[in-house]
Design a protein around this motif. Structure first.
Motif: not given
Length: 77
Positions: A10-14, A17-19, A27-33
């Motif tokens: 929950d902390g990571v998600e919060l 979301v605030q970024l 960040l999503a691409f850096a992790v998902l790719v």
């Protein structure tokens, strides 16, 4: 039981979301790719290995490896 994991997530998600949106996407691409690439490699090798084991051809060569060699050890490619 896993309350600490749920609280951490929950902390990571919060935090995410605030970024700003651009950082979220980066960040999503850096992790998902890389994750998708590794998963695709594992699935590809698994299917190749399964296909080599289940083939009806008795002396079928295994799939070509990354280094370009094919076949059993000691045989010429």
């Amino acid at each position: 039981m896993l309350a600490w994991l749920v609280e951490w997530w929950d902390g990571v998600e919060l935090w995410l979301v605030q970024l700003p949106y651009v950082l979220q996407v980066t960040l999503a691409f850096a992790v998902l790719v890389p994750l998708a690439w590794v998963l695709a490699r594992v699935i590809d090798r698994g299917i190749d290995g399964l296909g080599a084991r289940l083939t009806r051809v008795r002396d079928a060569e295994p799939p070509v490896r990354r280094d370009g060699s094919a076949g059993r050890k000691g045989t010429a490619a």
